[in-house]
Design a protein around this motif. Structure first.
Motif, PDB file in Angstrom:
ATOM      1  N   PRO A   1       0.853  -1.189   0.000  1.00 30.80           N
ATOM      2  CA  PRO A   1       0.000   0.000   0.000  1.00 30.80           C
ATOM      3  C   PRO A   1       0.892   1.244   0.000  1.00 30.80           C
ATOM      4  O   PRO A   1       2.026   1.202   0.494  1.00 30.80           O
ATOM      5  CB  PRO A   1      -0.802  -0.119   1.292  1.00 30.80           C
ATOM      6  CG  PRO A   1      -0.126  -1.146   2.114  1.00 30.80           C
ATOM      7  CD  PRO A   1       0.717  -1.982   1.216  1.00 30.80           C
ATOM      8  N   PRO A   2       0.417   2.363  -0.549  1.00 28.58           N
ATOM      9  CA  PRO A   2       1.257   3.566  -0.581  1.00 28.58           C
ATOM     10  C   PRO A   2       1.545   4.092   0.827  1.00 28.58           C
ATOM     11  O   PRO A   2       0.782   3.824   1.767  1.00 28.58           O
ATOM     12  CB  PRO A   2       0.414   4.563  -1.373  1.00 28.58           C
ATOM     13  CG  PRO A   2      -0.982   4.075  -1.253  1.00 28.58           C
ATOM     14  CD  PRO A   2      -0.906   2.586  -1.101  1.00 28.58           C
ATOM     15  N   PRO A   3       2.629   4.836   0.991  1.00 28.71           N
ATOM     16  CA  PRO A   3       2.923   5.420   2.306  1.00 28.71           C
ATOM     17  C   PRO A   3       1.783   6.335   2.740  1.00 28.71           C
ATOM     18  O   PRO A   3       1.190   7.027   1.922  1.00 28.71           O
ATOM     19  CB  PRO A   3       4.200   6.235   2.071  1.00 28.71           C
ATOM     20  CG  PRO A   3       4.787   5.726   0.811  1.00 28.71           C
ATOM     21  CD  PRO A   3       3.648   5.194   0.002  1.00 28.71           C
ATOM     22  N   ASP A   4       1.470   6.327   4.023  1.00 30.48           N
ATOM     23  CA  ASP A   4       0.391   7.181   4.545  1.00 30.48           C
ATOM     24  C   ASP A   4       0.963   8.421   5.237  1.00 30.48           C
ATOM     25  O   ASP A   4       0.348   8.974   6.122  1.00 30.48           O
ATOM     26  CB  ASP A   4      -0.522   6.393   5.473  1.00 30.48           C
ATOM     27  CG  ASP A   4       0.194   5.835   6.688  1.00 30.48           C
ATOM     28  OD1 ASP A   4       1.439   5.997   6.779  1.00 30.48           O
ATOM     29  OD2 ASP A   4      -0.468   5.234   7.540  1.00 30.48           O
ATOM     30  N   PHE A   5       2.137   8.853   4.809  1.00 28.46           N
ATOM     31  CA  PHE A   5       2.778  10.040   5.370  1.00 28.46           C
ATOM     32  C   PHE A   5       3.466  10.789   4.236  1.00 28.46           C
ATOM     33  O   PHE A   5       3.776  10.220   3.189  1.00 28.46           O
ATOM     34  CB  PHE A   5       3.791   9.663   6.463  1.00 28.46           C
ATOM     35  CG  PHE A   5       4.812   8.640   6.013  1.00 28.46           C
ATOM     36  CD1 PHE A   5       6.010   9.040   5.452  1.00 28.46           C
ATOM     37  CD2 PHE A   5       4.552   7.282   6.149  1.00 28.46           C
ATOM     38  CE1 PHE A   5       6.939   8.099   5.030  1.00 28.46           C
ATOM     39  CE2 PHE A   5       5.480   6.335   5.726  1.00 28.46           C
ATOM     40  CZ  PHE A   5       6.679   6.747   5.169  1.00 28.46           C
ATOM     41  N   GLY A   6       3.691  12.075   4.432  1.00 26.94           N
ATOM     42  CA  GLY A   6       4.325  12.894   3.419  1.00 26.94           C
ATOM     43  C   GLY A   6       5.842  12.838   3.501  1.00 26.94           C
ATOM     44  O   GLY A   6       6.405  12.560   4.558  1.00 26.94           O
ATOM     45  N   TYR A   7       6.466  13.084   2.357  1.00 25.83           N
ATOM     46  CA  TYR A   7       7.919  13.145   2.316  1.00 25.83           C
ATOM     47  C   TYR A   7       8.337  13.924   1.073  1.00 25.83           C
ATOM     48  O   TYR A   7       7.559  14.095   0.139  1.00 25.83           O
ATOM     49  CB  TYR A   7       8.549  11.752   2.324  1.00 25.83           C
ATOM     50  CG  TYR A   7       8.179  10.890   1.137  1.00 25.83           C
ATOM     51  CD1 TYR A   7       8.973  10.867   0.000  1.00 25.83           C
ATOM     52  CD2 TYR A   7       7.029  10.107   1.156  1.00 25.83           C
ATOM     53  CE1 TYR A   7       8.639  10.088  -1.088  1.00 25.83           C
ATOM     54  CE2 TYR A   7       6.690   9.320   0.071  1.00 25.83           C
ATOM     55  CZ  TYR A   7       7.498   9.313  -1.051  1.00 25.83           C
ATOM     56  OH  TYR A   7       7.164   8.545  -2.127  1.00 25.83           O
ATOM     57  N   GLY A   8       9.543  14.424   1.076  1.00 22.29           N
ATOM     58  CA  GLY A   8      10.079  15.179  -0.055  1.00 22.29           C
ATOM     59  C   GLY A   8      11.536  14.844  -0.223  1.00 22.29           C
ATOM     60  O   GLY A   8      11.988  13.779   0.198  1.00 22.29           O
ATOM     61  N   GLU A   9      12.313  15.777  -0.806  1.00 22.61           N
ATOM     62  CA  GLU A   9      13.741  15.526  -0.966  1.00 22.61           C
ATOM     63  C   GLU A   9      14.351  15.252   0.396  1.00 22.61           C
ATOM     64  O   GLU A   9      13.985  15.870   1.392  1.00 22.61           O
ATOM     65  CB  GLU A   9      14.425  16.710  -1.635  1.00 22.61           C
ATOM     66  CG  GLU A   9      15.846  16.397  -1.990  1.00 22.61           C
ATOM     67  CD  GLU A   9      16.446  17.351  -3.007  1.00 22.61           C
ATOM     68  OE1 GLU A   9      17.648  17.248  -3.244  1.00 22.61           O
ATOM     69  OE2 GLU A   9      15.717  18.184  -3.553  1.00 22.61           O
ATOM     70  N   ALA A  10      15.261  14.320   0.438  1.00 17.77           N
ATOM     71  CA  ALA A  10      15.788  13.845   1.715  1.00 17.77           C
ATOM     72  C   ALA A  10      17.153  14.439   2.040  1.00 17.77           C
ATOM     73  O   ALA A  10      18.068  14.390   1.225  1.00 17.77           O
ATOM     74  CB  ALA A  10      15.877  12.330   1.707  1.00 17.77           C
ATOM     75  N   TYR A  11      17.259  14.988   3.216  1.00 21.60           N
ATOM     76  CA  TYR A  11      18.503  15.478   3.806  1.00 21.60           C
ATOM     77  C   TYR A  11      18.609  14.836   5.187  1.00 21.60           C
ATOM     78  O   TYR A  11      17.600  14.402   5.742  1.00 21.60           O
ATOM     79  CB  TYR A  11      18.464  17.001   3.960  1.00 21.60           C
ATOM     80  CG  TYR A  11      18.474  17.736   2.650  1.00 21.60           C
ATOM     81  CD1 TYR A  11      19.675  18.090   2.046  1.00 21.60           C
ATOM     82  CD2 TYR A  11      17.280  18.060   2.006  1.00 21.60           C
ATOM     83  CE1 TYR A  11      19.693  18.765   0.837  1.00 21.60           C
ATOM     84  CE2 TYR A  11      17.295  18.732   0.790  1.00 21.60           C
ATOM     85  CZ  TYR A  11      18.501  19.075   0.216  1.00 21.60           C
ATOM     86  OH  TYR A  11      18.522  19.725  -0.982  1.00 21.60           O
ATOM     87  N   PRO A  12      19.794  14.763   5.772  1.00 18.57           N
ATOM     88  CA  PRO A  12      19.888  14.207   7.120  1.00 18.57           C
ATOM     89  C   PRO A  12      18.868  14.856   8.065  1.00 18.57           C
ATOM     90  O   PRO A  12      18.775  16.069   8.150  1.00 18.57           O
ATOM     91  CB  PRO A  12      21.325  14.516   7.538  1.00 18.57           C
ATOM     92  CG  PRO A  12      22.074  14.504   6.232  1.00 18.57           C
ATOM     93  CD  PRO A  12      21.114  15.139   5.250  1.00 18.57           C
ATOM     94  N   GLY A  13      18.062  14.045   8.696  1.00 17.24           N
ATOM     95  CA  GLY A  13      17.007  14.513   9.593  1.00 17.24           C
ATOM     96  C   GLY A  13      15.626  14.505   8.959  1.00 17.24           C
ATOM     97  O   GLY A  13      14.631  14.649   9.651  1.00 17.24           O
ATOM     98  N   SER A  14      15.532  14.329   7.631  1.00 23.37           N
ATOM     99  CA  SER A  14      14.242  14.289   6.941  1.00 23.37           C
ATOM    100  C   SER A  14      13.552  12.940   7.144  1.00 23.37           C
ATOM    101  O   SER A  14      14.201  11.926   7.328  1.00 23.37           O
ATOM    102  CB  SER A  14      14.437  14.477   5.432  1.00 23.37           C
ATOM    103  OG  SER A  14      15.033  15.685   5.133  1.00 23.37           O
ATOM    104  N   VAL A  15      12.226  12.962   7.048  1.00 22.74           N
ATOM    105  CA  VAL A  15      11.455  11.717   7.099  1.00 22.74           C
ATOM    106  C   VAL A  15      11.386  11.141   5.687  1.00 22.74           C
ATOM    107  O   VAL A  15      11.087  11.851   4.729  1.00 22.74           O
ATOM    108  CB  VAL A  15      10.032  11.963   7.644  1.00 22.74           C
ATOM    109  CG1 VAL A  15       9.180  10.720   7.546  1.00 22.74           C
ATOM    110  CG2 VAL A  15      10.116  12.440   9.086  1.00 22.74           C
ATOM    111  N   VAL A  16      11.694   9.850   5.564  1.00 29.98           N
ATOM    112  CA  VAL A  16      11.710   9.160   4.275  1.00 29.98           C
ATOM    113  C   VAL A  16      11.004   7.810   4.409  1.00 29.98           C
ATOM    114  O   VAL A  16      10.944   7.246   5.496  1.00 29.98           O
ATOM    115  CB  VAL A  16      13.158   8.952   3.776  1.00 29.98           C
ATOM    116  CG1 VAL A  16      13.846  10.274   3.517  1.00 29.98           C
ATOM    117  CG2 VAL A  16      13.960   8.122   4.754  1.00 29.98           C
ATOM    118  N   PRO A  17      10.470   7.281   3.302  1.00 26.55           N
ATOM    119  CA  PRO A  17       9.838   5.959   3.359  1.00 26.55           C
ATOM    120  C   PRO A  17      10.872   4.843   3.209  1.00 26.55           C
ATOM    121  O   PRO A  17      11.742   4.902   2.340  1.00 26.55           O
ATOM    122  CB  PRO A  17       8.880   5.977   2.166  1.00 26.55           C
ATOM    123  CG  PRO A  17       9.514   6.903   1.190  1.00 26.55           C
ATOM    124  CD  PRO A  17      10.247   7.937   2.010  1.00 26.55           C
TER     125      PRO A  17
END
Length: 105
Positions: free
Chosen positions: A19-35
């Motif tokens: 199933p698709p992630p149920d949270f938002g995310y964008g470009e990843a930098y240290p400290g960012s939320v990623v799937p």
């Protein structure tokens, strides 16, 4: 290694049998939320912080120095040793830009 990357788009993730992630995310930098998909939750996208936060860390500032590891010393360094010994693994889906494909090694 670069200090940022582009996680796979929701469209790209939809090609996988999850199933698709149920949270938002964008470009990843240290400290960012990623799937990610972990070996402890293999059938769902888990929100993870880009960078490792060891149990002994007092704050998230350590992420600036724990987003990259060398395979040769992974089992020895205090930041990564316990996670490695416990077998904490994950898949991190990322997109590659065309300019990166033609870059010299």
């Amino acid at each position: 290694m670069c200090a940022n990357y582009r996680p796979a788009s929701r469209e790209a993730l939809s090609a996988l049998p999850l199933p698709p992630p149920d949270f938002g995310y964008g470009e990843a930098y240290p400290g960012s939320v990623v799937p990610v998909v972990t070996n402890f939750a293999p059938r769902q996208w888990v929100p993870a912080i880009f960078g490792l936060v060891p149990a002994w860390a007092h704050d998230l500032k350590i992420i600036r120095s724990t987003y990259n590891a060398r395979s040769e010393t992974l089992g020895e360094k205090p930041s990564f040793r316990h996670a490695w010994q416990r077998g904490q693994l994950c898949i991190i889906p990322a997109e590659v830009q065309c300019s990166q494909l033609n870059a010299p090694l």
